[in-house]
Design a protein around this motif. Structure first.
Motif, PDB file in Angstrom:
ATOM      1  N   ILE A  80       0.867  -1.176   0.000  1.00 35.84           N
ATOM      2  CA  ILE A  80       0.000   0.000   0.000  1.00 35.84           C
ATOM      3  C   ILE A  80       0.902   1.223   0.000  1.00 35.84           C
ATOM      4  O   ILE A  80       1.883   1.270   0.754  1.00 35.84           O
ATOM      5  CB  ILE A  80      -0.889   0.003   1.261  1.00 35.84           C
ATOM      6  CG1 ILE A  80      -1.765  -1.252   1.267  1.00 35.84           C
ATOM      7  CG2 ILE A  80      -1.729   1.273   1.322  1.00 35.84           C
ATOM      8  CD1 ILE A  80      -2.284  -1.613   2.636  1.00 35.84           C
TER       9      ILE A  80
ATOM     10  N   LYS B 102       1.327  -3.732   7.818  1.00 37.09           N
ATOM     11  CA  LYS B 102       1.498  -2.347   8.254  1.00 37.09           C
ATOM     12  C   LYS B 102       2.936  -1.994   8.620  1.00 37.09           C
ATOM     13  O   LYS B 102       3.177  -1.010   9.311  1.00 37.09           O
ATOM     14  CB  LYS B 102       0.583  -2.023   9.457  1.00 37.09           C
ATOM     15  CG  LYS B 102      -0.885  -2.133   9.129  1.00 37.09           C
ATOM     16  CD  LYS B 102      -1.376  -0.894   8.415  1.00 37.09           C
ATOM     17  CE  LYS B 102      -2.881  -0.968   8.221  1.00 37.09           C
ATOM     18  NZ  LYS B 102      -3.381   0.100   7.370  1.00 37.09           N
TER      19      LYS B 102
ATOM     20  N   SER C 279      -3.438   4.472  -1.201  1.00 29.59           N
ATOM     21  CA  SER C 279      -4.350   4.707  -0.088  1.00 29.59           C
ATOM     22  C   SER C 279      -4.784   6.164  -0.079  1.00 29.59           C
ATOM     23  O   SER C 279      -3.985   7.068  -0.309  1.00 29.59           O
ATOM     24  CB  SER C 279      -3.649   4.372   1.226  1.00 29.59           C
ATOM     25  OG  SER C 279      -4.378   4.923   2.299  1.00 29.59           O
ATOM     26  N   ASN C 280      -6.072   6.389   0.198  1.00 33.80           N
ATOM     27  CA  ASN C 280      -6.577   7.758   0.256  1.00 33.80           C
ATOM     28  C   ASN C 280      -6.497   8.350   1.649  1.00 33.80           C
ATOM     29  O   ASN C 280      -6.542   9.556   1.829  1.00 33.80           O
ATOM     30  CB  ASN C 280      -8.054   7.799  -0.178  1.00 33.80           C
ATOM     31  CG  ASN C 280      -8.236   7.271  -1.580  1.00 33.80           C
ATOM     32  OD1 ASN C 280      -7.452   7.583  -2.470  1.00 33.80           O
ATOM     33  ND2 ASN C 280      -9.253   6.451  -1.776  1.00 33.80           N
ATOM     34  N   GLU C 281      -6.387   7.464   2.623  1.00 31.92           N
ATOM     35  CA  GLU C 281      -6.420   7.934   4.008  1.00 31.92           C
ATOM     36  C   GLU C 281      -5.229   8.839   4.307  1.00 31.92           C
ATOM     37  O   GLU C 281      -4.144   8.661   3.758  1.00 31.92           O
ATOM     38  CB  GLU C 281      -6.355   6.731   4.964  1.00 31.92           C
ATOM     39  CG  GLU C 281      -7.583   5.854   4.893  1.00 31.92           C
ATOM     40  CD  GLU C 281      -7.359   4.558   5.664  1.00 31.92           C
ATOM     41  OE1 GLU C 281      -6.615   4.600   6.665  1.00 31.92           O
ATOM     42  OE2 GLU C 281      -7.914   3.526   5.250  1.00 31.92           O
TER      43      GLU C 281
ATOM     44  N   TYR D 297       3.865   0.461   2.468  1.00 34.37           N
ATOM     45  CA  TYR D 297       3.594  -0.453   3.580  1.00 34.37           C
ATOM     46  C   TYR D 297       3.378  -1.875   3.116  1.00 34.37           C
ATOM     47  O   TYR D 297       2.825  -2.100   2.046  1.00 34.37           O
ATOM     48  CB  TYR D 297       2.268  -0.072   4.255  1.00 34.37           C
ATOM     49  CG  TYR D 297       2.313   1.142   5.071  1.00 34.37           C
ATOM     50  CD1 TYR D 297       2.633   1.060   6.421  1.00 34.37           C
ATOM     51  CD2 TYR D 297       2.010   2.373   4.511  1.00 34.37           C
ATOM     52  CE1 TYR D 297       2.654   2.201   7.189  1.00 34.37           C
ATOM     53  CE2 TYR D 297       2.037   3.517   5.271  1.00 34.37           C
ATOM     54  CZ  TYR D 297       2.356   3.428   6.610  1.00 34.37           C
ATOM     55  OH  TYR D 297       2.377   4.552   7.367  1.00 34.37           O
TER      56      TYR D 297
ATOM     57  N   SER E 220       1.027   5.257   0.623  1.00 37.22           N
ATOM     58  CA  SER E 220       0.362   6.459   1.124  1.00 37.22           C
ATOM     59  C   SER E 220       1.202   7.669   0.769  1.00 37.22           C
ATOM     60  O   SER E 220       2.428   7.591   0.756  1.00 37.22           O
ATOM     61  CB  SER E 220       0.213   6.387   2.645  1.00 37.22           C
ATOM     62  OG  SER E 220      -0.710   5.391   2.996  1.00 37.22           O
TER      63      SER E 220
ATOM     64  N   TYR F 161       0.988  -2.611  -6.344  1.00 42.74           N
ATOM     65  CA  TYR F 161       0.656  -1.711  -5.243  1.00 42.74           C
ATOM     66  C   TYR F 161      -0.773  -1.178  -5.351  1.00 42.74           C
ATOM     67  O   TYR F 161      -1.449  -1.338  -6.358  1.00 42.74           O
ATOM     68  CB  TYR F 161       1.619  -0.530  -5.221  1.00 42.74           C
ATOM     69  CG  TYR F 161       1.396   0.476  -6.337  1.00 42.74           C
ATOM     70  CD1 TYR F 161       0.635   1.620  -6.114  1.00 42.74           C
ATOM     71  CD2 TYR F 161       1.946   0.278  -7.597  1.00 42.74           C
ATOM     72  CE1 TYR F 161       0.426   2.543  -7.133  1.00 42.74           C
ATOM     73  CE2 TYR F 161       1.752   1.188  -8.614  1.00 42.74           C
ATOM     74  CZ  TYR F 161       0.982   2.321  -8.380  1.00 42.74           C
ATOM     75  OH  TYR F 161       0.780   3.224  -9.384  1.00 42.74           O
ATOM     76  N   GLN F 162      -1.171  -0.536  -4.281  1.00 42.09           N
ATOM     77  CA  GLN F 162      -2.498   0.041  -4.214  1.00 42.09           C
ATOM     78  C   GLN F 162      -2.364   1.369  -3.488  1.00 42.09           C
ATOM     79  O   GLN F 162      -1.726   1.443  -2.439  1.00 42.09           O
ATOM     80  CB  GLN F 162      -3.376  -0.930  -3.419  1.00 42.09           C
ATOM     81  CG  GLN F 162      -4.813  -0.537  -3.300  1.00 42.09           C
ATOM     82  CD  GLN F 162      -5.551  -1.586  -2.468  1.00 42.09           C
ATOM     83  OE1 GLN F 162      -5.381  -2.791  -2.684  1.00 42.09           O
ATOM     84  NE2 GLN F 162      -6.324  -1.135  -1.503  1.00 42.09           N
TER      85      GLN F 162
ATOM     86  N   ASN G 268      -2.121   9.848   6.083  1.00 44.43           N
ATOM     87  CA  ASN G 268      -1.132   8.957   6.653  1.00 44.43           C
ATOM     88  C   ASN G 268      -0.158   9.701   7.542  1.00 44.43           C
ATOM     89  O   ASN G 268       0.485  10.653   7.126  1.00 44.43           O
ATOM     90  CB  ASN G 268      -0.388   8.250   5.527  1.00 44.43           C
ATOM     91  CG  ASN G 268       0.608   7.283   6.073  1.00 44.43           C
ATOM     92  OD1 ASN G 268       1.735   7.645   6.373  1.00 44.43           O
ATOM     93  ND2 ASN G 268       0.200   6.043   6.211  1.00 44.43           N
TER      94      ASN G 268
ATOM     95  N   GLU H 158       1.287  -5.530   4.024  1.00 44.24           N
ATOM     96  CA  GLU H 158      -0.062  -5.787   4.533  1.00 44.24           C
ATOM     97  C   GLU H 158      -0.070  -5.831   6.053  1.00 44.24           C
ATOM     98  O   GLU H 158      -1.095  -5.622   6.674  1.00 44.24           O
ATOM     99  CB  GLU H 158      -0.587  -7.105   3.963  1.00 44.24           C
ATOM    100  CG  GLU H 158      -0.310  -7.187   2.468  1.00 44.24           C
ATOM    101  CD  GLU H 158      -1.315  -8.034   1.718  1.00 44.24           C
ATOM    102  OE1 GLU H 158      -2.440  -8.184   2.217  1.00 44.24           O
ATOM    103  OE2 GLU H 158      -0.955  -8.529   0.634  1.00 44.24           O
TER     104      GLU H 158
END
Length: 190
Positions: free
Chosen positions: A10, A29, A58-60, A25, A12, A55-56, A62, A27
């Motif tokens: 992930i 974390k 993240s919108n959150e 990150y 960020s 990868y992916q 961070n 999985e």
DNA sequence: GATTGACGCCGAG
DNA sequence: CTCGGCGTCAATC
């Protein structure tokens, strides 16, 4: 030649003025990789994705990416190394991961250099009972966690700044942000 | 083995 | 001050 990794991660990001910061990150974390600031979001993400294509985003918001920006700009943040993946990785892992115990020892020594101070490549080697000054530089050059592991605080024995993956000017900027005085491309000692 | 480093040291110009 | 040359050793080819 260019080693890739299949593991999914992930990414960020965080933007501060015109600089983009990125963190990769696992999985679990754990932080696998930090990108030096870039002028565009694409470049920042690419600094991570070129090693981890699967990868992916993240919108959150961070916290680490935010801390990274703060540290770059000279804030003294107490970052918990527990969040970093500091284990020795298999040789199939991407470049700039920690692959040998020598590299790991070097990285851990660098992690202990306090905010606002510097150490030389030679001093790091000496603290490991080694004369491999150049190997220390090479190991630090592979630091997967720049800024958080403060490789910018490692300089040459003659007081010159030394190399940096993001270029010496960036190293100078970070050091100045920490309040370190630099004159004529040399660390000023008082 | 041979080559390559985000280095260190010394001596010459 | 700059530059070359050699020392040194871990990683990589």
């Amino acid at each position: 030649m260019n080693e890739k990794n299949k593991s999914k991660i992930i990414i960020s990001t965080h933007k501060h003025e015109n600089l983009y910061f990125a963190v990769g990150y696992s999985e679990k974390k754990k932080i696998l990789r930090i990108a030096l600031p870039q002028k565009s979001l694409e470049d920042a993400v690419n600094e991570i994705s070129k090693y981890y294509p699967n990868y992916q985003l993240s919108n959150e918001n961070n916290k680490t990416a935010q801390n990274l920006s703060q540290m770059y700009h000279g804030e003294n943040i107490d970052f918990d190394l527990e969040h970093l993946e500091l284990d020795i990785c298999e040789s199939s892992e991407p470049k700039s991961t920690i692959k040998t115990s020598f590299e790991r020892d070097v990285i851990l020594k660098v992690a202990k250099i306090p905010y606002g101070s510097v150490k030389t490549y030679k001093e790091i080697a000496k603290s490991l009972n080694s004369h491999a000054y150049r190997a220390v530089g090479t190991a630090i050059g592979k630091n997967p966690f720049p800024i958080i592991i403060p490789c910018h605080r490692v300089i040459r024995s003659d007081g010159k700044i030394g190399g940096f993956r993001g270029g010496t000017p960036m190293k100078v900027e970070i050091l100045k942000n920490e309040g370190i005085k630099i004159e004529a491309s040399k660390i000023k000692v008082d």
